[in-house]
Write a protein that holds these residues in place. Structure first.
Motif, PDB file in Angstrom:
ATOM      1  N   GLY A  98     -68.186 -29.145 -18.394  1.00  0.00           N
ATOM      2  CA  GLY A  98     -69.032 -28.087 -17.870  1.00  0.00           C
ATOM      3  C   GLY A  98     -69.856 -28.523 -16.679  1.00  0.00           C
ATOM      4  O   GLY A  98     -69.972 -27.792 -15.686  1.00  0.00           O
ATOM      5  N   LYS A  99     -70.423 -29.721 -16.755  1.00  0.00           N
ATOM      6  CA  LYS A  99     -71.312 -30.216 -15.691  1.00  0.00           C
ATOM      7  C   LYS A  99     -70.592 -30.281 -14.342  1.00  0.00           C
ATOM      8  O   LYS A  99     -71.104 -29.791 -13.322  1.00  0.00           O
ATOM      9  CB  LYS A  99     -71.837 -31.605 -16.066  1.00  0.00           C
ATOM     10  CG  LYS A  99     -72.686 -32.245 -14.976  1.00  0.00           C
ATOM     11  CD  LYS A  99     -73.152 -33.636 -15.381  1.00  0.00           C
ATOM     12  CE  LYS A  99     -73.957 -34.301 -14.262  1.00  0.00           C
ATOM     13  NZ  LYS A  99     -74.404 -35.667 -14.638  1.00  0.00           N
ATOM     14  N   TYR A 100     -69.401 -30.858 -14.336  1.00  0.00           N
ATOM     15  CA  TYR A 100     -68.717 -31.064 -13.054  1.00  0.00           C
ATOM     16  C   TYR A 100     -67.969 -29.823 -12.575  1.00  0.00           C
ATOM     17  O   TYR A 100     -67.786 -29.639 -11.367  1.00  0.00           O
ATOM     18  CB  TYR A 100     -67.828 -32.308 -13.147  1.00  0.00           C
ATOM     19  CG  TYR A 100     -68.686 -33.548 -13.344  1.00  0.00           C
ATOM     20  CD1 TYR A 100     -69.429 -34.069 -12.292  1.00  0.00           C
ATOM     21  CD2 TYR A 100     -68.831 -34.135 -14.597  1.00  0.00           C
ATOM     22  CE1 TYR A 100     -70.266 -35.164 -12.470  1.00  0.00           C
ATOM     23  CE2 TYR A 100     -69.666 -35.225 -14.788  1.00  0.00           C
ATOM     24  CZ  TYR A 100     -70.384 -35.733 -13.715  1.00  0.00           C
ATOM     25  OH  TYR A 100     -71.230 -36.811 -13.903  1.00  0.00           O
ATOM     26  N   ALA A 101     -67.601 -28.962 -13.510  1.00  0.00           N
ATOM     27  CA  ALA A 101     -67.053 -27.657 -13.105  1.00  0.00           C
ATOM     28  C   ALA A 101     -68.109 -26.867 -12.361  1.00  0.00           C
ATOM     29  O   ALA A 101     -67.828 -26.204 -11.349  1.00  0.00           O
ATOM     30  CB  ALA A 101     -66.585 -26.887 -14.336  1.00  0.00           C
ATOM     31  N   LEU A 102     -69.345 -26.958 -12.836  1.00  0.00           N
ATOM     32  CA  LEU A 102     -70.448 -26.222 -12.216  1.00  0.00           C
ATOM     33  C   LEU A 102     -70.789 -26.789 -10.840  1.00  0.00           C
ATOM     34  O   LEU A 102     -71.044 -26.038  -9.893  1.00  0.00           O
ATOM     35  CB  LEU A 102     -71.674 -26.269 -13.134  1.00  0.00           C
ATOM     36  CG  LEU A 102     -72.784 -25.254 -12.867  1.00  0.00           C
ATOM     37  CD1 LEU A 102     -72.245 -23.844 -12.798  1.00  0.00           C
ATOM     38  CD2 LEU A 102     -73.856 -25.359 -13.955  1.00  0.00           C
ATOM     39  N   LEU A 103     -70.775 -28.117 -10.697  1.00  0.00           N
ATOM     40  CA  LEU A 103     -71.036 -28.731  -9.385  1.00  0.00           C
ATOM     41  C   LEU A 103     -69.987 -28.291  -8.367  1.00  0.00           C
ATOM     42  O   LEU A 103     -70.310 -27.992  -7.213  1.00  0.00           O
ATOM     43  CB  LEU A 103     -71.033 -30.259  -9.508  1.00  0.00           C
ATOM     44  CG  LEU A 103     -72.230 -30.901 -10.200  1.00  0.00           C
ATOM     45  CD1 LEU A 103     -72.018 -32.415 -10.340  1.00  0.00           C
ATOM     46  CD2 LEU A 103     -73.524 -30.627  -9.428  1.00  0.00           C
TER      47      LEU A 103
END
Length: 350
Positions: A98-103
């Motif tokens: 989730g974290k890197y998809a959002l970035l």
């Protein structure tokens, strides 16, 4: 950089899913580079990891660039949205997904809004994972509507000439009936008409509208929504000269030849439209967000954790999403040219 080449921003989605696998497979198609410049928003290391572990190919060269302005034609361009080492566990649902998809999504949408890229193609995210990372929206569609100050958009599923839109999207089924109002149905129909004309260059679209209830209410014996809400909207738009038909029973409609005679179908809720759509389109469908000033598409599948890293994910849906984004961009430019004010045309020629 040639003005004729469309700059396509690509988000990587969940790094533990099949997103980068289908991206890499899509970008092996040489047709991609004839009319566009692909720009991946993610990480060089993440791309290399998926190339080796998921797709298992040697020949996949890409160019790391600092920003979209540096992107080169005939190259796969990668913008590093993070620098740190990230542990990728293919097939696992975790916070990193989730974290890197959002970035990736935030960087790409920022560039899209600033005109640094022309269109956006988004790889799948897991809603639980991005919510854990601080994402406050039900999905990409709702996020992009917010980013573009749009109160409402149309989820439009596309597979060739099959086009299915929904009145209600990511909402619980128990809430659907209260959301089916004359205003909502009319708004979605007008968005669909506008998109068919501008994005698909269909001057006089034919639209089929599905009922909410089984057998489209069966003349009121299985529900009143068709008689009291849906059919009056259809009549209103037909009085304006629009080719709107219905309301049809969803089960009978998708199982008949009626599907082929309409330019688009409006369903009342998510699974009503998408079950029929996916049954027909298999793994080739595209999710297009109509009603936005920008162009965004995505494949019609999810993160597919169960096959991530096994080199089994089909890229057909993502490839179709890539080419549809380019096609819509060109059609919008064509539509604007065709409908430009004659006085403005004369001024431009001078």
């Amino acid at each position: 950089m040639s003005n004729d080449l469309i700059r396509v921003g690509i988000t990587v989605g969940d790094i533990n899913g099949v997103g980068l696998e289908v991206i890499i497979k899509t970008l092996q198609d040489t047709k991609v580079y004839e009319n566009s410049i692909p720009i991946i928003y993610g990480s060089s290391k993440a791309v290399s990891f998926h190339k080796k572990e998921a797709v298992q190919i040697e020949e996949f060269n890409f160019l790391a660039v600092k920003n979209a302005e540096e992107a080169k034609p005939k190259k796969i361009n990668v913008i590093n949205c993070w620098k740190e080492e990230v542990k990728i566990i293919l097939g696992e649902k975790n916070a990193n997904g989730g974290k890197y998809a959002l970035l990736s999504l935030e960087a790409a949408t920022k560039d899209l809004k600033e005109g640094k890229i022309d269109v956006l193609v988004t790889a799948p995210i897991n809603k639980d994972c991005v919510r854990e990372a601080g994402f406050e929206f039900a999905g990409h569609t709702e996020y992009l509507a917010h980013m573009n100050n749009q109160e409402d958009v149309l989820m439009f599923m596309i597979a060739g000439d099959l086009r299915v839109g929904v009145v209600t999207g990511h909402v619980p089924l128990k809430d659907v009936p209260s959301l089916i109002t004359e205003e909502a149905v009319e708004k979605k129909l007008r968005m669909m008409l506008d998109s068919l004309r501008k994005d698909f260059l269909i001057p006089k679209p034919r639209i089929a509208v599905l009922g909410l209830n089984p057998h489209a209410g069966d003349r009121g014996t299985i529900g009143q929504e068709e008689l009291e809400i849906i059919n009056p909207v259809i009549s209103k738009l037909r009085d304006e000269g629009e080719l709107i038909y219905g309301s049809y029973s969803a089960d009978g409609f998708f199982g008949s030849s009626n599907v082929k005679i309409f330019d688009a179908i409006l369903s009342m809720y998510h699974d009503q439209g998408l079950t029929g759509f996916k049954s027909i389109s298999f793994d080739e469908g595209v999710n297009y967000t109509a009603g936005l000033p920008i162009v965004r598409t995505s494949p019609d599948h999810g993160t597919a954790y169960d096959i991530a890293g096994k080199n089994r994910a089909s890229e057909r849906s993502f490839r179709n999403a890539y080419f549809l984004a380019c096609d819509v961009h060109r059609r919008r430019m064509r539509y604007d040219e065709l409908h430009k004010n004659p006085l403005e045309k004369q001024t431009t020629k001078k």
